[in-house]
Write an enzyme that holds these catalytic residues in place. Structure first.
Site, mmCIF file in Angstrom:
data_model
loop_
_atom_site.group_PDB
_atom_site.id
_atom_site.type_symbol
_atom_site.label_atom_id
_atom_site.label_comp_id
_atom_site.label_asym_id
_atom_site.label_seq_id
_atom_site.Cartn_x
_atom_site.Cartn_y
_atom_site.Cartn_z
ATOM 1 N N LYS A 176 0.827 -1.217 0.000
ATOM 2 C CA LYS A 176 0.000 0.000 0.000
ATOM 3 C C LYS A 176 0.852 1.254 0.000
ATOM 4 O O LYS A 176 1.865 1.316 0.695
ATOM 5 C CB LYS A 176 -0.885 0.039 1.257
ATOM 6 C CG LYS A 176 -1.983 -0.988 1.293
ATOM 7 C CD LYS A 176 -2.793 -0.812 2.576
ATOM 8 C CE LYS A 176 -3.861 -1.889 2.709
ATOM 9 N NZ LYS A 176 -4.443 -1.888 4.067
ATOM 10 N N SER B 152 -10.296 1.795 5.710
ATOM 11 C CA SER B 152 -9.627 3.087 5.526
ATOM 12 C C SER B 152 -9.722 3.529 4.061
ATOM 13 O O SER B 152 -9.891 4.716 3.778
ATOM 14 C CB SER B 152 -8.153 2.977 5.930
ATOM 15 O OG SER B 152 -8.044 2.658 7.297
HETATM 16 O O1 PNS Z 1 -3.782 -2.328 7.895
HETATM 17 P P1 PNS Z 1 -3.080 -3.290 6.972
HETATM 18 O O2 PNS Z 1 -2.424 -2.565 5.817
HETATM 19 O O3 PNS Z 1 -3.947 -4.426 6.510
HETATM 20 O O4 PNS Z 1 -1.899 -3.948 7.862
HETATM 21 C C1 PNS Z 1 -0.994 -4.854 7.280
HETATM 22 C C2 PNS Z 1 0.273 -4.948 8.138
HETATM 23 C C3 PNS Z 1 0.904 -3.562 8.293
HETATM 24 C C4 PNS Z 1 -0.073 -5.498 9.511
HETATM 25 C C5 PNS Z 1 1.257 -5.930 7.420
HETATM 26 O O5 PNS Z 1 1.539 -5.458 6.126
HETATM 27 C C6 PNS Z 1 2.552 -6.129 8.200
HETATM 28 O O6 PNS Z 1 2.583 -6.940 9.108
HETATM 29 N N1 PNS Z 1 3.591 -5.333 7.865
HETATM 30 C C7 PNS Z 1 4.890 -5.414 8.537
HETATM 31 C C8 PNS Z 1 5.924 -6.077 7.636
HETATM 32 C C9 PNS Z 1 5.760 -7.578 7.667
HETATM 33 O O7 PNS Z 1 5.958 -8.227 8.672
HETATM 34 N N2 PNS Z 1 5.378 -8.143 6.499
HETATM 35 C C10 PNS Z 1 5.186 -9.567 6.338
HETATM 36 C C11 PNS Z 1 3.798 -10.005 6.756
HETATM 37 S S1 PNS Z 1 3.625 -11.755 6.628
#
Ligand code: PNS
Length: 160
Positions: free
Chosen positions: A41, A128
């Site tokens: 995103k 959002s």
């Molecule tokens: O509000 P969202 O965009 O659905 O949240 C997604 C989020 C931020 C929780 C996810 O993208 C995330 O955990 N990001 C941190 C980086 C990470 O660990 N990525 C691998 C996930 S398996």
């Protein structure tokens, strides 16, 4: 002490997010609301704005901390001593991606569990992205965003 992390992009935080924060904070001793990076995103609000809005809507909530990180969630949870990730689950469309992330996070950090809370029934339709689209097209977003940050959200959406 049971520490949980509620991660997300929070771009911007909605009443659905606040509902999950309130309910999860009643389950755990400490809840870290973590503004993380979602590489899928591009955000409208900068990190500092999202953190500020999260601080504003959680002001005075016992046991709730707001933090930001660009780390992998599995590594961040380990560093912060958290054993649980809390996620809000809306319709079935959320499930596949959330299930994949839960399994990957557990693979990377075997001590980490993901707990899904069913979104409050008033918030199943809320996201959002929908807030940003409705706001950008002149719609009323006051039923979707916490009153404390409504002005800020409207300002940024209008300037975009
Ligand atoms: O509000 P969202 O965009 O659905 O949240 C997604 C989020 C931020 C929780 C996810 O993208 C995330 O955990 N990001 C941190 C980086 C990470 O660990 N990525 C691998 C996930 S398996």
């Amino acid at each position: 002490m049971k520490i949980a992390i509620y991660p997300g992009s929070f771009d911007p935080p909605t009443l659905g997010h606040l509902d999950i924060i309130e309910r999860a904070s009643g389950i755990f001793d400490r809840l870290i609301v973590a503004c993380m990076t979602n590489r899928r995103k591009k955000t409208l609000f900068c990190t500092e704005e999202r953190l500020e809005m999260l601080r504003e809507i959680t002001k005075g909530m016992a046991g709730v901390e707001v933090d930001g990180s660009g780390e992998l969630l599995a590594a961040y949870a380990k560093r912060r001593g958290a054993a649980v990730i809390v996620k809000g689950l809306r319709a079935m469309s959320d499930f596949e991606m959330e299930f994949q992330m839960a399994l990957l996070n557990r693979k990377m950090n075997p001590e980490l569990d993901t707990l899904f809370l069913a979104a409050g029934d008033r918030f199943h339709y809320l996201s959002s992205s929908a807030v940003k689209e409705i706001g950008a097209l002149g719609g009323d977003i006051s039923d979707f965003v916490p009153p404390a940050i409504l002005g800020k959200v409207k300002d940024v959406i209008c300037q975009a």
